[in-house]
Design a protein around this motif. Sequence first.
Motif, short mmCIF file in Angstrom:
data_model
loop_
_atom_site.label_atom_id
_atom_site.label_comp_id
_atom_site.label_asym_id
_atom_site.label_seq_id
_atom_site.Cartn_x
_atom_site.Cartn_y
_atom_site.Cartn_z
N UNK A 1 -0.42 -19.17 -11.54
CA UNK A 1 0.97 -19.50 -11.30
C UNK A 1 1.78 -18.99 -12.48
N UNK A 2 2.76 -18.17 -12.19
CA UNK A 2 3.66 -17.72 -13.25
C UNK A 2 5.04 -18.27 -12.97
N UNK A 3 5.59 -18.99 -13.94
CA UNK A 3 6.90 -19.61 -13.80
C UNK A 3 7.85 -18.97 -14.80
N UNK A 4 9.05 -18.68 -14.35
CA UNK A 4 10.05 -18.16 -15.25
C UNK A 4 11.41 -18.77 -14.91
N UNK A 5 12.18 -18.99 -15.92
CA UNK A 5 13.51 -19.55 -15.75
C UNK A 5 14.53 -18.42 -15.84
N UNK A 6 15.51 -18.48 -14.96
CA UNK A 6 16.58 -17.48 -14.98
C UNK A 6 17.85 -18.11 -15.53
N UNK A 7 17.72 -18.79 -16.64
CA UNK A 7 18.86 -19.47 -17.24
C UNK A 7 19.16 -20.76 -16.50
N UNK A 8 20.41 -21.13 -16.44
CA UNK A 8 20.80 -22.35 -15.75
C UNK A 8 20.97 -22.13 -14.26
N UNK A 9 20.86 -20.88 -13.79
CA UNK A 9 21.11 -20.61 -12.37
C UNK A 9 19.89 -20.82 -11.50
N UNK A 10 18.66 -20.79 -12.04
CA UNK A 10 17.51 -21.00 -11.18
C UNK A 10 16.18 -20.93 -11.90
N UNK A 11 15.13 -21.26 -11.15
CA UNK A 11 13.77 -21.18 -11.65
C UNK A 11 12.90 -20.57 -10.56
N UNK A 12 11.97 -19.70 -10.97
CA UNK A 12 11.08 -19.02 -10.04
C UNK A 12 9.64 -19.33 -10.42
N UNK A 13 8.79 -19.45 -9.42
CA UNK A 13 7.35 -19.56 -9.63
C UNK A 13 6.66 -18.68 -8.61
N UNK A 14 5.67 -17.93 -9.06
CA UNK A 14 4.96 -17.03 -8.17
C UNK A 14 3.50 -17.45 -8.13
N UNK A 15 2.97 -17.60 -6.90
CA UNK A 15 1.60 -18.06 -6.72
C UNK A 15 0.84 -17.02 -5.90
N UNK A 16 -0.31 -16.56 -6.41
CA UNK A 16 -1.10 -15.54 -5.74
C UNK A 16 -1.85 -16.08 -4.54
N UNK A 17 -2.01 -15.24 -3.51
CA UNK A 17 -2.73 -15.60 -2.30
C UNK A 17 -4.16 -15.09 -2.41
N UNK A 18 -5.18 -15.95 -2.17
CA UNK A 18 -6.56 -15.46 -2.19
C UNK A 18 -6.81 -14.42 -1.10
N UNK A 19 -7.85 -13.62 -1.31
CA UNK A 19 -8.12 -12.50 -0.41
C UNK A 19 -8.50 -12.96 0.99
N UNK A 20 -9.28 -14.05 1.11
CA UNK A 20 -9.77 -14.47 2.42
C UNK A 20 -8.86 -15.47 3.13
N UNK A 21 -7.62 -15.60 2.69
CA UNK A 21 -6.65 -16.51 3.32
C UNK A 21 -5.46 -15.74 3.84
N UNK A 22 -4.91 -16.24 4.94
CA UNK A 22 -3.67 -15.69 5.51
C UNK A 22 -2.61 -16.78 5.47
N UNK A 23 -1.40 -16.40 5.11
CA UNK A 23 -0.31 -17.36 4.94
C UNK A 23 0.86 -16.95 5.83
N UNK A 24 1.46 -17.94 6.50
CA UNK A 24 2.71 -17.74 7.24
C UNK A 24 3.71 -18.76 6.73
N UNK A 25 4.94 -18.33 6.56
CA UNK A 25 6.01 -19.24 6.13
C UNK A 25 7.14 -19.12 7.14
N UNK A 26 7.50 -20.24 7.76
CA UNK A 26 8.59 -20.27 8.71
C UNK A 26 9.51 -21.43 8.35
N UNK A 27 10.62 -21.14 7.71
CA UNK A 27 11.62 -22.14 7.33
C UNK A 27 11.01 -23.32 6.58
N UNK A 28 10.33 -23.04 5.49
CA UNK A 28 9.69 -24.01 4.59
C UNK A 28 8.53 -24.76 5.25
#
Length: 150
Positions: A1-28
Motif C-alpha cells: 500500500x502506498x499512501x500519499x497526501x496531495x496537500x490539504x486537497x486530498x489523500x491517495x492510496x494505491x493497493x496492488x491486485x494479486x495475479x490470481x484475483x480479478x476485481x470489479x468496482x461498480x459505484x463503491x
Amino acid sequence: VSTQSTGSSGINAEYGIPVDCKVKIDRRLVTVDGPRGQLKKSFKHLQCELILSKTSILIRVWFPNRKAVACVRTICSHINNMFTGVQRGYKYKMKSVYAHFPININIIKRQHPRRGTQLLRREVCATCKPDARSDLQAHWTEGRDHAGGK
C-alpha cells in the motif's frame, strides 16, 4: 500500500491486485474473484473514489478530515482481507470459556456441527465443526469471509 497526501486537497492510496484475483468496482461496490470463490463488499457509506486500473486499486478522498484519512487505510485493510479470503481462506479456532454469561452448546452427534446459542451476549445460533483431537469445549469454523459462514 502506498499512501500519499496531495496537500490539504486530498489523500491517495494505491493497493496492488494479486495475479490470481480479478476485481470489479461498480459505484463503491467491490467484487473480488479468486480461486476459492467470490466476495463482495460495499463502501457506499464512505465518501471516497475507488478507481480500478489493470494492476492496482486507487483509493482517493478529496478534502479529508481526520476521520476520512483513517477510512482510507481501513478500506485498504478490508480489500486485503478480501484477497486473503478468496486466495487462502480463514480458519478460526475457538474455545467455549465463560466468566459470567454462560454459553450453551448442544451436540447432536460427534460428527455433526455444534450449535452455540449464546455468543457475545446475543442469542444467536452459530454452527461450528468439532475438533476431533480435543474435548467438548474446542471447536472451529472456516470460510472465505471473516464471518466464517461462506
